[in-house]
Write a protein that holds these residues in place. Structure first.
Motif, PDB file in Angstrom:
ATOM      1  N   GLY A 118     -30.712   2.551  10.345  1.00  0.00           N
ATOM      2  CA  GLY A 118     -30.040   1.567   9.496  1.00  0.00           C
ATOM      3  C   GLY A 118     -29.629   2.144   8.158  1.00  0.00           C
ATOM      4  N   VAL A 119     -30.470   3.001   7.601  1.00  0.00           N
ATOM      5  CA  VAL A 119     -30.156   3.627   6.316  1.00  0.00           C
ATOM      6  C   VAL A 119     -28.965   4.571   6.469  1.00  0.00           C
ATOM      7  N   TRP A 120     -28.974   5.382   7.535  1.00  0.00           N
ATOM      8  CA  TRP A 120     -27.853   6.299   7.753  1.00  0.00           C
ATOM      9  C   TRP A 120     -26.550   5.534   7.955  1.00  0.00           C
ATOM     10  N   LYS A 121     -26.622   4.462   8.696  1.00  0.00           N
ATOM     11  CA  LYS A 121     -25.438   3.639   8.958  1.00  0.00           C
ATOM     12  C   LYS A 121     -24.919   3.037   7.650  1.00  0.00           C
ATOM     13  N   SER A 122     -25.817   2.547   6.822  1.00  0.00           N
ATOM     14  CA  SER A 122     -25.450   1.974   5.536  1.00  0.00           C
ATOM     15  C   SER A 122     -24.842   3.022   4.613  1.00  0.00           C
ATOM     16  N   MET A 123     -25.409   4.229   4.634  1.00  0.00           N
ATOM     17  CA  MET A 123     -24.873   5.302   3.796  1.00  0.00           C
ATOM     18  C   MET A 123     -23.472   5.701   4.239  1.00  0.00           C
ATOM     19  N   LEU A 124     -23.238   5.738   5.528  1.00  0.00           N
ATOM     20  CA  LEU A 124     -21.910   6.050   6.047  1.00  0.00           C
ATOM     21  C   LEU A 124     -20.918   4.983   5.606  1.00  0.00           C
ATOM     22  N   ALA A 125     -21.295   3.717   5.721  1.00  0.00           N
ATOM     23  CA  ALA A 125     -20.420   2.627   5.316  1.00  0.00           C
ATOM     24  C   ALA A 125     -20.129   2.697   3.817  1.00  0.00           C
ATOM     25  N   GLU A 126     -21.129   3.052   3.024  1.00  0.00           N
ATOM     26  CA  GLU A 126     -20.939   3.164   1.575  1.00  0.00           C
ATOM     27  C   GLU A 126     -19.923   4.255   1.235  1.00  0.00           C
ATOM     28  N   GLN A 127     -20.063   5.402   1.874  1.00  0.00           N
ATOM     29  CA  GLN A 127     -19.141   6.509   1.604  1.00  0.00           C
ATOM     30  C   GLN A 127     -17.726   6.201   2.093  1.00  0.00           C
ATOM     31  N   LEU A 128     -17.619   5.575   3.258  1.00  0.00           N
ATOM     32  CA  LEU A 128     -16.294   5.204   3.759  1.00  0.00           C
ATOM     33  C   LEU A 128     -15.628   4.183   2.833  1.00  0.00           C
ATOM     34  N   GLY A 129     -16.394   3.198   2.358  1.00  0.00           N
ATOM     35  CA  GLY A 129     -15.851   2.209   1.432  1.00  0.00           C
ATOM     36  C   GLY A 129     -15.401   2.837   0.133  1.00  0.00           C
ATOM     37  N   ALA A 130     -16.178   3.783  -0.387  1.00  0.00           N
ATOM     38  CA  ALA A 130     -15.816   4.461  -1.635  1.00  0.00           C
ATOM     39  C   ALA A 130     -14.551   5.288  -1.461  1.00  0.00           C
ATOM     40  N   GLN A 131     -14.428   5.977  -0.324  1.00  0.00           N
ATOM     41  CA  GLN A 131     -13.238   6.793  -0.084  1.00  0.00           C
ATOM     42  C   GLN A 131     -11.993   5.929   0.129  1.00  0.00           C
ATOM     43  N   LEU A 132     -12.163   4.800   0.800  1.00  0.00           N
ATOM     44  CA  LEU A 132     -11.026   3.901   0.998  1.00  0.00           C
ATOM     45  C   LEU A 132     -10.559   3.307  -0.331  1.00  0.00           C
ATOM     46  N   ALA A 133     -11.483   2.986  -1.208  1.00  0.00           N
ATOM     47  CA  ALA A 133     -11.128   2.403  -2.502  1.00  0.00           C
ATOM     48  C   ALA A 133     -10.610   3.451  -3.476  1.00  0.00           C
ATOM     49  N   LYS A 134     -10.935   4.720  -3.234  1.00  0.00           N
ATOM     50  CA  LYS A 134     -10.535   5.790  -4.141  1.00  0.00           C
ATOM     51  C   LYS A 134      -9.013   5.931  -4.197  1.00  0.00           C
ATOM     52  N   GLY A 135      -8.357   5.784  -3.081  1.00  0.00           N
ATOM     53  CA  GLY A 135      -6.908   5.872  -3.047  1.00  0.00           C
ATOM     54  C   GLY A 135      -6.286   4.588  -3.560  1.00  0.00           C
ATOM     55  N   LYS A 136      -5.385   4.032  -2.797  1.00  0.00           N
ATOM     56  CA  LYS A 136      -4.759   2.769  -3.189  1.00  0.00           C
ATOM     57  C   LYS A 136      -5.622   1.572  -2.843  1.00  0.00           C
ATOM     58  N   GLY A 137      -6.586   1.772  -1.957  1.00  0.00           N
ATOM     59  CA  GLY A 137      -7.454   0.673  -1.566  1.00  0.00           C
ATOM     60  C   GLY A 137      -6.684  -0.377  -0.793  1.00  0.00           C
ATOM     61  N   ILE A 138      -7.153  -1.618  -0.848  1.00  0.00           N
ATOM     62  CA  ILE A 138      -6.451  -2.708  -0.174  1.00  0.00           C
ATOM     63  C   ILE A 138      -5.907  -3.715  -1.178  1.00  0.00           C
ATOM     64  N   GLY A 139      -5.991  -3.388  -2.477  1.00  0.00           N
ATOM     65  CA  GLY A 139      -5.362  -4.216  -3.497  1.00  0.00           C
ATOM     66  C   GLY A 139      -6.272  -5.169  -4.245  1.00  0.00           C
ATOM     67  N   ILE A 140      -7.553  -5.194  -3.895  1.00  0.00           N
ATOM     68  CA  ILE A 140      -8.476  -6.111  -4.579  1.00  0.00           C
ATOM     69  C   ILE A 140      -8.595  -5.724  -6.046  1.00  0.00           C
ATOM     70  N   ALA A 141      -8.760  -4.432  -6.321  1.00  0.00           N
ATOM     71  CA  ALA A 141      -8.931  -3.967  -7.700  1.00  0.00           C
ATOM     72  C   ALA A 141      -7.695  -4.278  -8.536  1.00  0.00           C
ATOM     73  N   LYS A 142      -6.516  -4.055  -7.970  1.00  0.00           N
ATOM     74  CA  LYS A 142      -5.270  -4.326  -8.712  1.00  0.00           C
ATOM     75  C   LYS A 142      -5.142  -5.806  -9.037  1.00  0.00           C
ATOM     76  N   GLN A 143      -5.448  -6.664  -8.064  1.00  0.00           N
ATOM     77  CA  GLN A 143      -5.331  -8.108  -8.293  1.00  0.00           C
ATOM     78  C   GLN A 143      -6.327  -8.584  -9.345  1.00  0.00           C
ATOM     79  N   LEU A 144      -7.551  -8.095  -9.294  1.00  0.00           N
ATOM     80  CA  LEU A 144      -8.553  -8.492 -10.281  1.00  0.00           C
ATOM     81  C   LEU A 144      -8.186  -7.997 -11.674  1.00  0.00           C
ATOM     82  N   GLU A 145      -7.679  -6.782 -11.753  1.00  0.00           N
ATOM     83  CA  GLU A 145      -7.281  -6.233 -13.054  1.00  0.00           C
ATOM     84  C   GLU A 145      -6.114  -7.015 -13.633  1.00  0.00           C
ATOM     85  N   ALA A 146      -5.134  -7.370 -12.797  1.00  0.00           N
ATOM     86  CA  ALA A 146      -3.993  -8.154 -13.272  1.00  0.00           C
ATOM     87  C   ALA A 146      -4.436  -9.542 -13.717  1.00  0.00           C
ATOM     88  N   ALA A 147      -5.336 -10.162 -12.970  1.00  0.00           N
ATOM     89  CA  ALA A 147      -5.833 -11.482 -13.333  1.00  0.00           C
ATOM     90  C   ALA A 147      -6.610 -11.434 -14.642  1.00  0.00           C
TER      91      ALA A 147
END
Length: 165
Positions: A118-147
Motif C-alpha cells: 500500500g505504501v509503494w502504491k501510494s508513493m507511485l501515485a504521489e509521484q505520478l500526480g506531481a509529474q502530471l501537475a508539473k507540466g500544464k496539469g489539468i487546469g485546476i491550479a490555473k483556475q484557482l489562481e485566476a479566481a
C-alpha cells in the motif's frame, strides 16, 4: 540476526563530535550541574531562560531574514511559497488521489503484500500526480489562481471605494 544497542551510545557520539564542540558542551553541562538542585528543575529553568531570550531576540529582529539563536547557530526564516506553487501542489494532490483510485486493486505481484504494498502504491501515485501537475496539469491550479486574483482585485477595489467615499 540480533542487533544489540551499544550501552554507551552517548559516549560514542561525544567521541565522534568535534573536540571544540565537545569541550563547549561539557562546560555548559558542568555549569548546569548543581549538587543541591534537581536536574529536571534546573533544565526547566534553563529552557525558560532560553525561551525568554528567543522571544526577546525575535521581537528585536523581526525584519531580518536570519537571526542568531542562543548557542550562536544561524536560524533561517522560511518564506511562504509563491501562490502559484501552492495551487500546483494542490493540483498534484488531487491528481494523486485520481491516479491512486485508477491503479489496480489486486496488485500484490507488482507492489507487494500488506502495508508495504500500500505504501509503494501510494508513493507511485504521489509521484505520478506531481509529474502530471508539473507540466500544464489539468487546469485546476490555473483556475484557482485566476479566481484568487479576481477576488483580491475585487477586495482592492472595495477598499479603494471605501477610502474615497
Amino acid at each position: 540476526m540480533i542487533v544489540t544497542a551499544t550501552p554507551d551510545l552517548v559516549l560514542d557520539v561525544l567521541e565522534a563530535a568535534d573536540p571544540v564542540t565537545q569541550r563547549a558542551a561539557t562546560a555548559k553541562l558542568d555549569a548546569l550541574k548543581s549538587s543541591d538542585a534537581d536536574f529536571a528543575a534546573t533544565m526547566d529553568a534553563e529552557a525558560g531562560k532560553a525561551k525568554a531570550a528567543t522571544a526577546d531576540q525575535s521581537a528585536a529582529k523581526l525584519a531580518e531574514t536570519q537571526s542568531t539563536a542562543i548557542n550562536g547557530a544561524p536560524v533561517k526564516v522560511i518564506k511562504a511559497p509563491a501562490s502559484g506553487e501552492v495551487y500546483r501542489k494542490f493540483e498534484a494532490f488531487i491528481l494523486q488521489t485520481f491516479v491512486e483510485t485508477m491503479l489496480p486493486k489486486e496488485s500484490e505481484q507488482i507492489f507487494g503484500k500488506g502495508t508495504a504494498g500500500g505504501v509503494w502504491k501510494s508513493m507511485l501515485a504521489e509521484q505520478l500526480g506531481a509529474q502530471l501537475a508539473k507540466g500544464k496539469g489539468i487546469g485546476i491550479a490555473k483556475q484557482l489562481e485566476a479566481a484568487n486574483a479576481a477576488k483580491a482585485e475585487a477586495a482592492a477595489n472595495a477598499d479603494a471605494v471605501a477610502k474615497a467615499g
